[in-house]
Design a protein around this motif. Structure first.
Motif, PDB file in Angstrom:
ATOM      1  N   TRP A 128      -7.874  -3.862 -11.636  1.00 55.45           N
ATOM      2  CA  TRP A 128      -7.575  -5.078 -12.391  1.00 55.45           C
ATOM      3  C   TRP A 128      -6.520  -4.807 -13.464  1.00 55.45           C
ATOM      4  CZ3 TRP A 128     -12.121  -8.506 -14.528  1.00 55.45           C
ATOM      5  CH2 TRP A 128     -11.654  -9.791 -14.754  1.00 55.45           C
ATOM      6  N   ILE A 129      -6.621  -3.677 -14.151  1.00 54.77           N
ATOM      7  CA  ILE A 129      -5.690  -3.381 -15.238  1.00 54.77           C
ATOM      8  C   ILE A 129      -4.320  -2.970 -14.716  1.00 54.77           C
ATOM      9  CG2 ILE A 129      -5.226  -1.753 -17.125  1.00 54.77           C
ATOM     10  CD1 ILE A 129      -8.254  -1.787 -17.681  1.00 54.77           C
ATOM     11  N   PHE A 130      -4.288  -2.128 -13.668  1.00 52.44           N
ATOM     12  CA  PHE A 130      -3.028  -1.547 -13.220  1.00 52.44           C
ATOM     13  C   PHE A 130      -2.419  -2.221 -11.992  1.00 52.44           C
ATOM     14  CE2 PHE A 130      -5.113   2.000 -15.477  1.00 52.44           C
ATOM     15  CZ  PHE A 130      -4.163   2.148 -16.475  1.00 52.44           C
ATOM     16  N   GLY A 131      -2.928  -3.363 -11.597  1.00 60.42           N
ATOM     17  CA  GLY A 131      -2.354  -4.047 -10.448  1.00 60.42           C
ATOM     18  C   GLY A 131      -2.612  -5.538 -10.518  1.00 60.42           C
ATOM     19  N   SER A 132      -2.085  -6.245  -9.551  1.00 63.48           N
ATOM     20  CA  SER A 132      -2.278  -7.698  -9.514  1.00 63.48           C
ATOM     21  C   SER A 132      -3.179  -8.123  -8.355  1.00 63.48           C
ATOM     22  CB  SER A 132      -0.925  -8.391  -9.377  1.00 63.48           C
ATOM     23  OG  SER A 132      -0.325  -8.041  -8.146  1.00 63.48           O
ATOM     24  N   ARG A 133      -3.762  -7.154  -7.667  1.00 57.92           N
ATOM     25  CA  ARG A 133      -4.574  -7.456  -6.486  1.00 57.92           C
ATOM     26  C   ARG A 133      -5.818  -8.283  -6.826  1.00 57.92           C
ATOM     27  NH1 ARG A 133      -4.282  -5.135  -1.367  1.00 57.92           N
ATOM     28  NH2 ARG A 133      -6.192  -5.380  -0.174  1.00 57.92           N
ATOM     29  N   VAL A 134      -6.446  -8.012  -7.969  1.00 56.72           N
ATOM     30  CA  VAL A 134      -7.647  -8.752  -8.362  1.00 56.72           C
ATOM     31  C   VAL A 134      -7.297 -10.207  -8.650  1.00 56.72           C
ATOM     32  CG1 VAL A 134      -9.494  -8.913 -10.070  1.00 56.72           C
ATOM     33  CG2 VAL A 134      -8.777  -6.685  -9.230  1.00 56.72           C
ATOM     34  N   ASP A 135      -6.220 -10.439  -9.375  1.00 60.74           N
ATOM     35  CA  ASP A 135      -5.809 -11.811  -9.689  1.00 60.74           C
ATOM     36  C   ASP A 135      -5.418 -12.574  -8.430  1.00 60.74           C
ATOM     37  OD1 ASP A 135      -6.199 -11.378 -12.400  1.00 60.74           O
ATOM     38  OD2 ASP A 135      -4.167 -10.621 -12.677  1.00 60.74           O
ATOM     39  N   ASP A 136      -4.770 -11.888  -7.492  1.00 60.60           N
ATOM     40  CA  ASP A 136      -4.381 -12.545  -6.248  1.00 60.60           C
ATOM     41  C   ASP A 136      -5.595 -12.840  -5.372  1.00 60.60           C
ATOM     42  OD1 ASP A 136      -1.767 -12.328  -7.074  1.00 60.60           O
ATOM     43  OD2 ASP A 136      -1.387 -10.495  -5.924  1.00 60.60           O
ATOM     44  N   ALA A 137      -6.560 -11.934  -5.335  1.00 59.80           N
ATOM     45  CA  ALA A 137      -7.720 -12.096  -4.457  1.00 59.80           C
ATOM     46  C   ALA A 137      -8.668 -13.186  -4.947  1.00 59.80           C
ATOM     47  CB  ALA A 137      -8.475 -10.776  -4.328  1.00 59.80           C
ATOM     48  N   PHE A 138      -8.854 -13.280  -6.245  1.00 55.51           N
ATOM     49  CA  PHE A 138      -9.838 -14.220  -6.768  1.00 55.51           C
ATOM     50  C   PHE A 138      -9.229 -15.507  -7.300  1.00 55.51           C
ATOM     51  CE2 PHE A 138     -12.237 -10.237  -7.008  1.00 55.51           C
ATOM     52  CZ  PHE A 138     -13.414 -10.629  -6.384  1.00 55.51           C
ATOM     53  N   GLY A 139      -8.054 -15.457  -7.885  1.00 54.42           N
ATOM     54  CA  GLY A 139      -7.408 -16.663  -8.378  1.00 54.42           C
ATOM     55  C   GLY A 139      -7.889 -17.115  -9.747  1.00 54.42           C
ATOM     56  N   SER A 140      -8.962 -16.548 -10.256  1.00 55.16           N
ATOM     57  CA  SER A 140      -9.500 -16.887 -11.559  1.00 55.16           C
ATOM     58  C   SER A 140     -10.070 -15.618 -12.176  1.00 55.16           C
ATOM     59  CB  SER A 140     -10.599 -17.939 -11.419  1.00 55.16           C
ATOM     60  OG  SER A 140     -11.259 -18.141 -12.646  1.00 55.16           O
ATOM     61  N   TRP A 141     -10.219 -15.586 -13.473  1.00 55.69           N
ATOM     62  CA  TRP A 141     -10.733 -14.383 -14.122  1.00 55.69           C
ATOM     63  C   TRP A 141     -12.252 -14.346 -14.147  1.00 55.69           C
ATOM     64  CZ3 TRP A 141     -13.830 -15.077 -18.324  1.00 55.69           C
ATOM     65  CH2 TRP A 141     -13.782 -16.321 -18.937  1.00 55.69           C
ATOM     66  N   ILE A 142     -12.910 -15.494 -13.947  1.00 55.20           N
ATOM     67  CA  ILE A 142     -14.365 -15.538 -14.081  1.00 55.20           C
ATOM     68  C   ILE A 142     -15.070 -14.837 -12.918  1.00 55.20           C
ATOM     69  CG2 ILE A 142     -14.668 -17.808 -13.010  1.00 55.20           C
ATOM     70  CD1 ILE A 142     -16.592 -16.611 -16.066  1.00 55.20           C
ATOM     71  N   TRP A 143     -14.571 -14.998 -11.685  1.00 57.60           N
ATOM     72  CA  TRP A 143     -15.244 -14.387 -10.526  1.00 57.60           C
ATOM     73  C   TRP A 143     -15.176 -12.872 -10.532  1.00 57.60           C
ATOM     74  CZ3 TRP A 143     -18.733 -17.252  -8.796  1.00 57.60           C
ATOM     75  CH2 TRP A 143     -18.561 -18.622  -8.708  1.00 57.60           C
ATOM     76  N   PRO A 144     -14.031 -12.260 -10.825  1.00 56.30           N
ATOM     77  CA  PRO A 144     -14.055 -10.798 -10.907  1.00 56.30           C
ATOM     78  C   PRO A 144     -14.891 -10.280 -12.081  1.00 56.30           C
ATOM     79  CG  PRO A 144     -11.839 -11.616 -11.301  1.00 56.30           C
ATOM     80  CD  PRO A 144     -12.669 -12.774 -10.902  1.00 56.30           C
ATOM     81  N   LEU A 145     -14.947 -11.038 -13.174  1.00 61.07           N
ATOM     82  CA  LEU A 145     -15.783 -10.619 -14.301  1.00 61.07           C
ATOM     83  C   LEU A 145     -17.260 -10.665 -13.927  1.00 61.07           C
ATOM     84  CD1 LEU A 145     -15.917  -9.753 -17.268  1.00 61.07           C
ATOM     85  CD2 LEU A 145     -16.083 -12.180 -17.853  1.00 61.07           C
ATOM     86  N   LEU A 146     -17.686 -11.736 -13.256  1.00 57.97           N
ATOM     87  CA  LEU A 146     -19.079 -11.813 -12.792  1.00 57.97           C
ATOM     88  C   LEU A 146     -19.379 -10.730 -11.767  1.00 57.97           C
ATOM     89  CD1 LEU A 146     -19.549 -15.674 -12.494  1.00 57.97           C
ATOM     90  CD2 LEU A 146     -20.565 -14.136 -14.183  1.00 57.97           C
ATOM     91  N   GLY A 147     -18.428 -10.469 -10.894  1.00 63.52           N
ATOM     92  CA  GLY A 147     -18.604  -9.394  -9.931  1.00 63.52           C
ATOM     93  C   GLY A 147     -18.693  -8.040 -10.605  1.00 63.52           C
ATOM     94  N   LEU A 148     -17.911  -7.857 -11.641  1.00 64.08           N
ATOM     95  CA  LEU A 148     -17.929  -6.597 -12.390  1.00 64.08           C
ATOM     96  C   LEU A 148     -19.279  -6.387 -13.071  1.00 64.08           C
ATOM     97  CD1 LEU A 148     -15.993  -4.279 -13.338  1.00 64.08           C
ATOM     98  CD2 LEU A 148     -15.589  -5.669 -15.355  1.00 64.08           C
ATOM     99  N   LEU A 149     -19.883  -7.460 -13.566  1.00 62.84           N
ATOM    100  CA  LEU A 149     -21.148  -7.345 -14.276  1.00 62.84           C
ATOM    101  C   LEU A 149     -22.356  -7.282 -13.346  1.00 62.84           C
ATOM    102  CD1 LEU A 149     -20.500  -9.853 -17.183  1.00 62.84           C
ATOM    103  CD2 LEU A 149     -20.420  -7.369 -17.269  1.00 62.84           C
TER     104      LEU A 149
END
Length: 93
Positions: free
Chosen positions: A21-42
Motif C-alpha cells: 500500500w505504501i510503496f505501490g498503487s496496486r492496493v488503490d487500483d484493486a479496491f478503489g477506496s481506502w476503507i476496504w483495504p483498511l478493514l482487510g488489514l484489521l
C-alpha cells in the motif's frame, strides 16, 4: 522460537499489505477506496493480501485468482479459530 514464528505469521500479512500500500498503487487500483483495504488489514489480512496479489489491471480477479483468495479466507479462518482452540486444549495443572 515457536511463539516468535507464530507472531511473525500473524503480523506478516499485515506488513505485506502495508508495504504494498505504501510503496505501490496496486492496493488503490484493486479496491478503489481506502476503507476496504483498511478493514482487510484489521480483520482479514490474509484475504486482503491474496486479493491484492490475485488482482489484475484488465480483468480484476478471475479464474485461479479466486482460488488464491479462497486460500486467504481459509488462512484467516484458521488464524481466528486457532486462538480459542489453543485456550480450550491448554491445561493448567
Amino acid at each position: 522460537m515457536c511463539c516468535f514464528a507464530l507472531g511473525v505469521m500473524g503480523l506478516g500479512p499485515r506488513f505485506g499489505v502495508l508495504f504494498i500500500w505504501i510503496f505501490g498503487s496496486r492496493v488503490d487500483d484493486a479496491f478503489g477506496s481506502w476503507i476496504w483495504p483498511l478493514l482487510g488489514l484489521l480483520f482479514a489480512p490474509w484475504t486482503a493480501l491474496m486479493y491484492i496479489l490475485a488482482w489484475g489491471p484488465i480483468s480484476g480477479v478471475s479464474g485461479a485468482g479466486w482460488i488464491l483468495v479462497g486460500i486467504g479466507v481459509a488462512l484467516d479462518v484458521a488464524t481466528y479459530a486457532a486462538k480459542p482452540a489453543s485456550s480450550r486444549y491448554s491445561t493448567a495443572y
